[in-house]
Motif scaffolding. Structure first.
Motif, short mmCIF file in Angstrom:
data_model
loop_
_atom_site.label_atom_id
_atom_site.label_comp_id
_atom_site.label_asym_id
_atom_site.label_seq_id
_atom_site.Cartn_x
_atom_site.Cartn_y
_atom_site.Cartn_z
N VAL A 61 7.46 31.10 17.43
CA VAL A 61 6.75 31.83 18.77
C VAL A 61 7.11 33.30 18.65
O VAL A 61 8.05 33.83 17.83
CB VAL A 61 7.15 31.16 19.96
N ARG A 74 12.04 28.19 16.69
CA ARG A 74 12.20 27.32 17.82
C ARG A 74 12.09 25.85 17.32
O ARG A 74 11.43 25.78 16.33
CB ARG A 74 11.37 27.76 19.01
N THR A 75 12.46 25.07 18.17
CA THR A 75 11.84 23.59 17.99
C THR A 75 11.36 23.10 19.16
O THR A 75 11.82 23.39 20.49
CB THR A 75 13.30 22.72 17.47
N VAL A 76 10.25 22.06 19.15
CA VAL A 76 9.70 21.66 19.98
C VAL A 76 10.00 20.01 20.16
O VAL A 76 9.80 19.46 19.14
CB VAL A 76 8.38 22.01 20.05
N SER A 96 2.53 22.83 24.62
CA SER A 96 3.84 22.81 23.88
C SER A 96 4.22 24.07 23.63
O SER A 96 5.31 24.70 23.74
CB SER A 96 4.03 21.80 22.92
N LEU A 97 3.43 25.08 22.90
CA LEU A 97 3.69 26.47 22.43
C LEU A 97 3.75 27.46 23.71
O LEU A 97 4.73 28.18 23.71
CB LEU A 97 2.62 26.76 21.58
N ASP A 99 4.63 26.41 26.97
CA ASP A 99 5.84 26.13 27.43
C ASP A 99 7.08 26.79 26.81
O ASP A 99 8.16 27.22 27.34
CB ASP A 99 6.17 24.50 27.75
N GLU A 100 7.00 26.78 25.37
CA GLU A 100 8.19 27.29 24.75
C GLU A 100 8.14 28.85 24.89
O GLU A 100 9.26 29.53 24.86
CB GLU A 100 7.92 27.04 23.23
N ALA A 103 9.87 29.69 28.22
CA ALA A 103 11.19 29.21 28.07
C ALA A 103 12.25 30.47 27.97
O ALA A 103 11.90 31.43 27.27
CB ALA A 103 11.59 28.30 27.27
#
Length: 203
Positions: A61, A74-76, A96-97, A99-100, A103
């Motif tokens: 990201v 990062r890890t999802v 998902s991306l 939300d990452e 974060a």
């Protein structure tokens, strides 16, 4: 295992494979040109990267550092209960991306000067009636985002399975908001606060 659980597990496997292949290639721009006299590194040490890696699908990201975008590993986690048959893989990947990106940066990332301008709570949905099939509609209209947040989102999505085949990102707000095709360029990654994302009106 009933048919629904089989479909859910299959969808999870597909999403994991898609996310694993949607990393952003590292940029060639320098990442150490913060304003004097205090310069920020914008790079985490190898030990810091190793300490924050966890189980999940590896992705990249874009975060903000020294007024530019920097790619970060990062890890999802892919949860089986997210395999909703009414939601496409493209939307799941984009959410998902997103939300990452929203974060909070980890302590090592903060120490390296990394931050995010993306706020939590935004939701992604697929195309409305009449939209191109690769459209992503956001609960927050793109024009309401800061220049940094929009650049982070577009550049993170651009080389993922959520993007169009040409690595552009078709985005719009909810309902009948206009759609635009966004392109992430090296110039945007270098100066997201002053260089506008190239856009093209879709509808």
């Amino acid at each position: 295992m009933n048919g629904r659980r089989i479909r859910a597990a299959a969808a999870t496997a597909v999403l994991a494979a898609a996310l694993a292949g949607c990393g952003i290639r590292s940029t060639e721009v320098p990442t150490d040109f913060g304003p004097a006299p205090s310069r920020v590194p914008c790079v985490m040490s190898g030990s810091s990267i190793a300490s924050q890696s966890g189980s999940g699908v590896p992705v990249e990201v874009f975060l903000v550092c020294a007024a530019q975008l920097v790619s970060v590993d990062r890890t999802v986690r892919v949860r089986e209960n997210e395999a909703d048959e009414t939601v496409t893989d493209r939307v799941r990947i984009a959410q998902s991306l997103l939300d990452e990106l929203a974060a909070p940066p980890s302590d090592p990332e903060k120490q390296a000067g990394l931050a995010t301008d993306v706020r939590a709570g935004a939701r992604v949905s697929g195309p409305a009636d009449g939209d191109p099939e690769d459209t992503l509609r956001f609960s927050t209209p793109p024009e309401d985002l800061s220049a940094f947040a929009l650049a982070q989102i577009v550049c993170t999505l651009a080389d993922s399975a959520a993007a169009a085949e040409d690595h552009t990102v078709i985005m719009g707000g909810p309902a009948d908001d206009p759609l635009r095709r966004y392109t992430c360029t090296p110039e945007v990654r270098s100066r997201p606060g002053t260089v506008a994302l190239p856009t093209e009106t879709v509808k």
